[in-house]
Motif scaffolding. Structure first.
Motif, PDB file in Angstrom:
ATOM      1  N   ARG A  36      63.749  28.365  65.001  1.00 17.33           N
ATOM      2  CA  ARG A  36      62.921  28.885  66.080  1.00 17.33           C
ATOM      3  C   ARG A  36      62.489  30.319  65.756  1.00 17.33           C
ATOM      4  O   ARG A  36      63.279  31.105  65.241  1.00 17.33           O
ATOM      5  N   VAL A  37      61.238  30.618  66.101  1.00 17.50           N
ATOM      6  CA  VAL A  37      60.694  31.963  65.857  1.00 17.50           C
ATOM      7  C   VAL A  37      60.155  32.502  67.180  1.00 17.50           C
ATOM      8  O   VAL A  37      59.299  31.883  67.818  1.00 17.50           O
ATOM      9  N   GLY A  91      67.392  35.542  52.044  1.00 20.45           N
ATOM     10  CA  GLY A  91      66.324  34.750  51.438  1.00 20.45           C
ATOM     11  C   GLY A  91      65.678  33.796  52.425  1.00 20.45           C
ATOM     12  O   GLY A  91      64.457  33.616  52.435  1.00 20.45           O
ATOM     13  N   ILE A  92      66.495  33.170  53.277  1.00 20.98           N
ATOM     14  CA  ILE A  92      65.960  32.244  54.281  1.00 20.98           C
ATOM     15  C   ILE A  92      65.099  33.001  55.285  1.00 20.98           C
ATOM     16  O   ILE A  92      64.010  32.553  55.660  1.00 20.98           O
ATOM     17  N   TYR A  93      65.572  34.143  55.718  1.00 20.79           N
ATOM     18  CA  TYR A  93      64.802  34.974  56.654  1.00 20.79           C
ATOM     19  C   TYR A  93      63.444  35.312  56.042  1.00 20.79           C
ATOM     20  O   TYR A  93      62.403  35.222  56.708  1.00 20.79           O
ATOM     21  N   ARG A  94      63.463  35.695  54.750  1.00 21.70           N
ATOM     22  CA  ARG A  94      62.216  36.059  54.073  1.00 21.70           C
ATOM     23  C   ARG A  94      61.273  34.857  53.979  1.00 21.70           C
ATOM     24  O   ARG A  94      60.065  34.970  54.193  1.00 21.70           O
ATOM     25  N   ASP A  95      61.815  33.651  53.690  1.00 22.90           N
ATOM     26  CA  ASP A  95      60.991  32.448  53.585  1.00 22.90           C
ATOM     27  C   ASP A  95      60.345  32.095  54.924  1.00 22.90           C
ATOM     28  O   ASP A  95      59.194  31.655  54.972  1.00 22.90           O
ATOM     29  N   VAL A  96      61.101  32.283  56.004  1.00 24.17           N
ATOM     30  CA  VAL A  96      60.536  32.022  57.328  1.00 24.17           C
ATOM     31  C   VAL A  96      59.380  32.963  57.617  1.00 24.17           C
ATOM     32  O   VAL A  96      58.313  32.553  58.083  1.00 24.17           O
ATOM     33  N   MET A  97      59.560  34.238  57.315  1.00 25.85           N
ATOM     34  CA  MET A  97      58.526  35.230  57.601  1.00 25.85           C
ATOM     35  C   MET A  97      57.253  34.978  56.804  1.00 25.85           C
ATOM     36  O   MET A  97      56.152  35.279  57.270  1.00 25.85           O
ATOM     37  N   LYS A  98      57.380  34.373  55.608  1.00 26.85           N
ATOM     38  CA  LYS A  98      56.197  34.070  54.807  1.00 26.85           C
ATOM     39  C   LYS A  98      55.309  33.014  55.462  1.00 26.85           C
ATOM     40  O   LYS A  98      54.122  32.943  55.204  1.00 26.85           O
ATOM     41  N   LEU A  99      55.917  32.187  56.317  1.00 25.84           N
ATOM     42  CA  LEU A  99      55.185  31.121  56.976  1.00 25.84           C
ATOM     43  C   LEU A  99      54.530  31.545  58.276  1.00 25.84           C
ATOM     44  O   LEU A  99      53.861  30.763  58.948  1.00 25.84           O
ATOM     45  N   ILE A 100      54.731  32.792  58.659  1.00 28.29           N
ATOM     46  CA  ILE A 100      54.190  33.307  59.915  1.00 28.29           C
ATOM     47  C   ILE A 100      53.006  34.211  59.596  1.00 28.29           C
ATOM     48  O   ILE A 100      53.139  35.184  58.855  1.00 28.29           O
ATOM     49  N   ASP A 101      51.847  33.892  60.171  1.00 38.62           N
ATOM     50  CA  ASP A 101      50.634  34.672  59.926  1.00 38.62           C
ATOM     51  C   ASP A 101      50.379  35.570  61.128  1.00 38.62           C
ATOM     52  O   ASP A 101      50.049  35.106  62.210  1.00 38.62           O
ATOM     53  N   PHE A 102      50.585  36.873  60.934  1.00 38.26           N
ATOM     54  CA  PHE A 102      50.300  37.802  62.025  1.00 38.26           C
ATOM     55  C   PHE A 102      49.952  39.175  61.461  1.00 38.26           C
ATOM     56  O   PHE A 102      50.225  39.487  60.301  1.00 38.26           O
ATOM     57  N   GLU A 103      49.347  39.992  62.340  1.00 39.66           N
ATOM     58  CA  GLU A 103      48.969  41.360  61.975  1.00 39.66           C
ATOM     59  C   GLU A 103      49.725  42.346  62.842  1.00 39.66           C
ATOM     60  O   GLU A 103      49.776  42.204  64.049  1.00 39.66           O
ATOM     61  N   CYS A 104      50.333  43.333  62.247  1.00 40.77           N
ATOM     62  CA  CYS A 104      50.992  44.398  63.003  1.00 40.77           C
ATOM     63  C   CYS A 104      50.097  45.621  62.988  1.00 40.77           C
ATOM     64  O   CYS A 104      49.442  45.896  62.010  1.00 40.77           O
ATOM     65  N   TYR A 131      68.402  34.255  64.887  1.00 35.14           N
ATOM     66  CA  TYR A 131      69.491  34.487  63.936  1.00 35.14           C
ATOM     67  C   TYR A 131      70.391  33.268  63.772  1.00 35.14           C
ATOM     68  O   TYR A 131      70.750  32.888  62.647  1.00 35.14           O
ATOM     69  N   GLU A 132      70.785  32.627  64.881  1.00 36.03           N
ATOM     70  CA  GLU A 132      71.710  31.496  64.796  1.00 36.03           C
ATOM     71  C   GLU A 132      71.098  30.349  63.999  1.00 36.03           C
ATOM     72  O   GLU A 132      71.808  29.638  63.277  1.00 36.03           O
ATOM     73  N   VAL A 188      68.795  30.670  61.552  1.00 36.88           N
ATOM     74  CA  VAL A 188      68.780  31.101  60.152  1.00 36.88           C
ATOM     75  C   VAL A 188      70.184  30.971  59.549  1.00 36.88           C
ATOM     76  O   VAL A 188      70.360  30.493  58.416  1.00 36.88           O
ATOM     77  N   LYS A 189      71.195  31.375  60.301  1.00 37.85           N
ATOM     78  CA  LYS A 189      72.582  31.277  59.825  1.00 37.85           C
ATOM     79  C   LYS A 189      72.967  29.828  59.551  1.00 37.85           C
ATOM     80  O   LYS A 189      73.629  29.521  58.542  1.00 37.85           O
ATOM     81  N   ALA A 190      72.532  28.916  60.434  1.00 38.25           N
ATOM     82  CA  ALA A 190      72.861  27.502  60.252  1.00 38.25           C
ATOM     83  C   ALA A 190      72.238  26.947  58.976  1.00 38.25           C
ATOM     84  O   ALA A 190      72.878  26.160  58.250  1.00 38.25           O
ATOM     85  N   VAL A 191      70.987  27.360  58.675  1.00 43.30           N
ATOM     86  CA  VAL A 191      70.326  26.906  57.447  1.00 43.30           C
ATOM     87  C   VAL A 191      71.043  27.475  56.224  1.00 43.30           C
ATOM     88  O   VAL A 191      71.230  26.782  55.214  1.00 43.30           O
ATOM     89  N   ALA A 192      71.464  28.732  56.319  1.00 42.06           N
ATOM     90  CA  ALA A 192      72.183  29.356  55.206  1.00 42.06           C
ATOM     91  C   ALA A 192      73.481  28.609  54.910  1.00 42.06           C
ATOM     92  O   ALA A 192      73.823  28.343  53.748  1.00 42.06           O
ATOM     93  N   LYS A 193      74.227  28.254  55.930  1.00 40.51           N
ATOM     94  CA  LYS A 193      75.478  27.516  55.741  1.00 40.51           C
ATOM     95  C   LYS A 193      75.227  26.122  55.177  1.00 40.51           C
ATOM     96  O   LYS A 193      75.989  25.619  54.346  1.00 40.51           O
ATOM     97  N   LYS A 194      74.153  25.489  55.644  1.00 40.33           N
ATOM     98  CA  LYS A 194      73.847  24.122  55.219  1.00 40.33           C
ATOM     99  C   LYS A 194      73.401  24.068  53.765  1.00 40.33           C
ATOM    100  O   LYS A 194      73.785  23.155  53.017  1.00 40.33           O
TER     101      LYS A 194
END
Length: 387
Positions: A341-342, A374-387, A358-359, A361-367
């Motif tokens: 979830r994002v 690295g998982i956090y970074r991969d998720v952020m790559k899939l999100i298209d937004f402008e700050c 966080y929970e 991302v942690k579950a994916v890391a354990k699995k």
């Protein structure tokens, strides 16, 4: 956030709702959708009129009387709606409106909703009014619908059941839980169909929300009253305003710190929006802890009771604060076969923040055995937004 506001200063009816909402959409597109209703004995008329010198739209259903069925039941209404070649959202709204009407009529006449004979509201014009209103809502696609309180008039009206008081008994049933106020008008100005549509659609009843108005619609009723017999609607973007919250805080220097975990759990379970601790130096130069809790006003007494019962404090400070918030929603990102979830935050309609839960991302890391970074970074790559 797109908001639709119903300004019901002269009441509300099905034809007034359609006439007013037509001002916010393409009329020809609406006509094409209305033709998909599974009825063959009607046509519609849309035009312009004036009420107390105010230009407004009117909407009228035309039908051949010999085909007019006055004795439809809820099952017949569902069949008409289900057979219509319309979007599922339109069908859902339409059926929900008629179910509310059936429940109200059943309560008044002491029968089951399925036994209700839809006389007036089952006629062709009211079926088209209900489905037409659902079509327009689906076309406008508001994120939030607000209505003013509804005016209640007095007098009597002639129906197929005989003379009825105004507002009609079914209307009063539908208005349970809705704020109303007294009107001096001696005509029926809130109809059962209008009340059922409003009850189904509206998220909250209040004054005009903080918004930037984009379009205004005036829908005319059939009667001429002393006041302009109009329903006014606004469509626009809601202006985000700060939320008023309550803050409870207290200083503690003589409590076992192990107890804070249990305290936090209780506070969150009972409506706290945020709980945090701040190290501080107390009046006798002893190190202490500032406990701060934020909540909505209706939760303050319960949370205050928990603080007194579960901590060593003898006093709690309470005060109001304003919290400015981003509009937010959640989306799902698939990473290594798992869902993350994002949480997304929007400023003036633009996505400016996105944070993976966080929970998840942690579950994916354990699995997977991969690093949480690295998982956090991969998720952020899939999100298209402008700050």
């Amino acid at each position: 956030m797109k908001v639709l506001y119903f300004d019901c200063f002269a009441g509300v009816s099905g034809d007034m709702i359609i006439a007013s909402l037509l001002c916010h959409v393409n009329e020809e597109a609406f006509k094409r959708k209305v033709k998909k209703i599974a009825l063959s004995d009607f046509d519609i008329e849309i035009g312009e009129t004036r009420k107390n010198s105010i230009v407004a739209r009117f909407f009228k259903v035309l039908h051949r009387e010999k085909f007019h069925n006055h004795n439809r039941h809820m099952e017949d209404i569902r069949e008409i709606i289900s057979k219509s070649d319309l979007e599922e959202n339109i069908k859902r709204i339409s059926i929900e409106v008629f179910e509310k009407l059936a429940e109200a009529e059943a309560k008044v006449h002491g029968i089951s909703p399925e036994e209700v004979h839809f006389h007036e509201v089952g006629a062709v014009d009211s079926i088209v009014d209900v489905i037409g209103a659902a079509i327009l809502i689906d076309m406008i696609k508001p994120d939030k619908i607000v209505s003013s309180p509804l005016p209640l008039s007095s007098g009597f009206v002639k129906t197929l059941h005989g003379i009825m008081p105004v507002p009609a008994p079914a209307t009063v049933e539908l208005l349970k839980g809705i704020p109303v106020y007294k009107s001096d008008v001696k005509e029926e100005i809130v109809t059962p169909t209008g009340a059922a549509i409003i009850k189904t659609l509206v998220d909250e009843f209040d004054g005009v929300p903080d918004m930037r108005i984009g379009s205004v619609g005036y829908g005319a009723g059939t009667k001429d009253l002393e006041i302009p017999n109009l329903l006014r609607t606004y469509v626009g973007e809601e202006e985000k305003k700060p939320r008023t919250l309550m803050v409870l805080e207290t200083n503690i220097d003589d409590m076992n710190p192990e107890f804070y975990q249990y305290l936090f759990e209780l506070l969150f379970e009972n409506g706290a929006l945020d709980v945090f601790l701040t190290p501080t130096i107390m009046k006798k130069q002893r190190p202490g802890t500032l406990l701060t809790v934020t909540c909505r006003k209706e939760k303050i007494n319960k949370l205050k009771e928990i603080i007194f019962r579960e901590t060593s404090t003898f006093g709690v400070r309470c005060y109001e604060t304003l919290r400015h918030e981003l509009d937010r929603d959640f989306s799902i990102v698939n990473i290594s076969g798992s869902e993350v979830r994002v949480k997304k935050g929007y400023l003036n309609g633009k996505l400016v923040k996105a944070h993976p839960e966080y929970e998840d991302v942690k579950a994916v890391a354990k699995k997977t055995g991969n690093s949480i970074v690295g998982i956090y970074r991969d998720v952020m790559k899939l999100i298209d937004f402008e700050c």
